[in-house]
Design a protein around this motif. Sequence first.
Motif, PDB file in Angstrom:
ATOM      1  N   PRO A 193      24.427  13.576  73.970  1.00  0.00           N
ATOM      2  CA  PRO A 193      25.653  14.274  74.401  1.00  0.00           C
ATOM      3  C   PRO A 193      25.419  15.694  74.894  1.00  0.00           C
ATOM      4  O   PRO A 193      26.080  16.136  75.841  1.00  0.00           O
ATOM      5  CB  PRO A 193      26.530  14.271  73.140  1.00  0.00           C
ATOM      6  N   GLU A 194      24.499  16.422  74.283  1.00  0.00           N
ATOM      7  CA  GLU A 194      24.253  17.807  74.693  1.00  0.00           C
ATOM      8  C   GLU A 194      23.608  17.864  76.071  1.00  0.00           C
ATOM      9  O   GLU A 194      24.000  18.669  76.920  1.00  0.00           O
ATOM     10  CB  GLU A 194      23.382  18.518  73.660  1.00  0.00           C
ATOM     11  N   PHE A 208      33.869   9.244  89.476  1.00  0.00           N
ATOM     12  CA  PHE A 208      32.764   8.644  88.726  1.00  0.00           C
ATOM     13  C   PHE A 208      32.512   7.266  89.316  1.00  0.00           C
ATOM     14  O   PHE A 208      33.364   6.370  89.215  1.00  0.00           O
ATOM     15  CB  PHE A 208      33.148   8.534  87.250  1.00  0.00           C
ATOM     16  N   VAL A 209      31.356   7.091  89.970  1.00  0.00           N
ATOM     17  CA  VAL A 209      30.998   5.792  90.547  1.00  0.00           C
ATOM     18  C   VAL A 209      30.000   5.121  89.610  1.00  0.00           C
ATOM     19  O   VAL A 209      28.901   5.629  89.373  1.00  0.00           O
ATOM     20  CB  VAL A 209      30.401   5.932  91.955  1.00  0.00           C
ATOM     21  N   ALA A 240      31.864  13.128  79.055  1.00  0.00           N
ATOM     22  CA  ALA A 240      31.544  14.412  79.684  1.00  0.00           C
ATOM     23  C   ALA A 240      32.277  14.567  81.014  1.00  0.00           C
ATOM     24  O   ALA A 240      32.759  15.661  81.348  1.00  0.00           O
ATOM     25  CB  ALA A 240      30.036  14.531  79.885  1.00  0.00           C
ATOM     26  N   ALA A 241      32.367  13.493  81.781  1.00  0.00           N
ATOM     27  CA  ALA A 241      33.068  13.544  83.062  1.00  0.00           C
ATOM     28  C   ALA A 241      34.543  13.870  82.859  1.00  0.00           C
ATOM     29  O   ALA A 241      35.139  14.642  83.622  1.00  0.00           O
ATOM     30  CB  ALA A 241      32.918  12.218  83.800  1.00  0.00           C
ATOM     31  N   LEU A 242      35.132  13.296  81.829  1.00  0.00           N
ATOM     32  CA  LEU A 242      36.529  13.577  81.520  1.00  0.00           C
ATOM     33  C   LEU A 242      36.702  15.028  81.085  1.00  0.00           C
ATOM     34  O   LEU A 242      37.623  15.724  81.540  1.00  0.00           O
ATOM     35  CB  LEU A 242      36.974  12.629  80.405  1.00  0.00           C
ATOM     36  N   ARG A 243      35.796  15.485  80.249  1.00  0.00           N
ATOM     37  CA  ARG A 243      35.883  16.856  79.716  1.00  0.00           C
ATOM     38  C   ARG A 243      35.744  17.898  80.816  1.00  0.00           C
ATOM     39  O   ARG A 243      36.425  18.926  80.818  1.00  0.00           O
ATOM     40  CB  ARG A 243      34.795  17.034  78.657  1.00  0.00           C
ATOM     41  N   HIS A 244      34.853  17.639  81.772  1.00  0.00           N
ATOM     42  CA  HIS A 244      34.586  18.613  82.834  1.00  0.00           C
ATOM     43  C   HIS A 244      35.398  18.338  84.102  1.00  0.00           C
ATOM     44  O   HIS A 244      35.150  18.964  85.139  1.00  0.00           O
ATOM     45  CB  HIS A 244      33.092  18.635  83.156  1.00  0.00           C
ATOM     46  N   ASP A 266      30.858  17.841  90.984  1.00  0.00           N
ATOM     47  CA  ASP A 266      32.071  17.288  91.591  1.00  0.00           C
ATOM     48  C   ASP A 266      32.200  15.794  91.305  1.00  0.00           C
ATOM     49  O   ASP A 266      33.296  15.291  91.040  1.00  0.00           O
ATOM     50  CB  ASP A 266      32.057  17.513  93.104  1.00  0.00           C
ATOM     51  N   VAL A 267      31.078  15.076  91.408  1.00  0.00           N
ATOM     52  CA  VAL A 267      31.089  13.625  91.214  1.00  0.00           C
ATOM     53  C   VAL A 267      29.860  13.198  90.430  1.00  0.00           C
ATOM     54  O   VAL A 267      28.839  13.904  90.401  1.00  0.00           O
ATOM     55  CB  VAL A 267      31.133  12.861  92.561  1.00  0.00           C
ATOM     56  N   VAL A 268      29.963  12.031  89.808  1.00  0.00           N
ATOM     57  CA  VAL A 268      28.834  11.400  89.128  1.00  0.00           C
ATOM     58  C   VAL A 268      28.607  10.037  89.754  1.00  0.00           C
ATOM     59  O   VAL A 268      29.562   9.257  89.925  1.00  0.00           O
ATOM     60  CB  VAL A 268      29.099  11.234  87.617  1.00  0.00           C
ATOM     61  N   VAL A 269      27.353   9.730  90.104  1.00  0.00           N
ATOM     62  CA  VAL A 269      26.979   8.389  90.546  1.00  0.00           C
ATOM     63  C   VAL A 269      26.001   7.865  89.503  1.00  0.00           C
ATOM     64  O   VAL A 269      24.890   8.379  89.358  1.00  0.00           O
ATOM     65  CB  VAL A 269      26.357   8.389  91.957  1.00  0.00           C
TER      66      VAL A 269
END
Length: 337
Positions: A67-68, A122-123, A113-117, A78-81
């Motif tokens: 998690p860290e 998110f793909v 993490a994507a939700l938090r930031h 901006d995005v996660v793939v």
Amino acid sequence: MRILVTGGAGFIGSHFVRATLRGQLPGSAGSQVTVLDKLTYSGNLANLAPVAGVDGYRFVHGDTCDPEVVDRAVAGQDVVVHFAAETHVDRSLVAADQFVRTNVLGTQTLLEAALRHRVRRFVHVSTDEVYGSIEHGSWTEQTPLSPNVPYAAAKAGSDVLALAYHRSFGLDVCVTRCTNNYGPYQFPEKVIPLFVTNLLDARRVPLYGDGRNRRDWLHVADHCRGIQLVLQDGRAGEVYHIGGGTELSNIELTGRLLEACGAGWDAVDRVPDRQGHDRRYSLDTTKITRELGYRPQIDFTEGLAATVAWYRENRAWWEPLRERATARQRRPEPTFH
């Protein structure tokens, strides 16, 4: 655009990174890419060497289940793939716990993490194997999931988890499911690079069962272009199929590889079929074609010839990896996804 690519040192992820940083994908010019990769046996920094000095590229060595590490990598993106996954079917039959940990827990850690930031999109990159096997016709995106091996089950779990984060929390998630990939930089435990590298060295190759299992083949460049289209214009909460349009039996594929490498059928060993070996996969790609204009651009015959030529010309890349793969098992068996 600031893009986090997980598993970006692997086969498909590294192609996406190279193509993005070179501006070869639609709308990718000027993007900044951070790669997060644990560098397990199939992750290879040599896959990223061609872009290691490019402005906007950053590499983070870390586990998607930490998690860290994940929180620091996702911050500011901006995005996660999300490519990172355990993918080798045969290994999942003897070490399923590793597949559940990476594919499910790793995905959940990234989603949090994507939700938090407040990541914009998110793909989640997945596979046709989550559907099981189909005798006739093709699966649509609405087909119920029915995986038959631990790898596919773990990927199915990560798919529904990603979509649940969209439905429960409003996270902008898209899921892509692809057919069998091929191309340069593929780890030599998979069927095409395994057969090619063995045949180039006059070694024998193994063919499972009766060889009549059927798969659709997709060049990695077409796959990454499809992912980019989804990243840009896909609808949140939707699944998109990405296919190559060339369906072959394993016998037919073996024949083409033998011909391309100048070998005969006497180089083939018939080996017992593996457990849970799905007979046929087939994706209906109408949705991504209609909504996003996707069509595969690389002809399989030309793509396969170029792939064989790449392995012939890049021994320094694959010879150490083949030694690593064979050290993990007595004889490398192919993955006919």
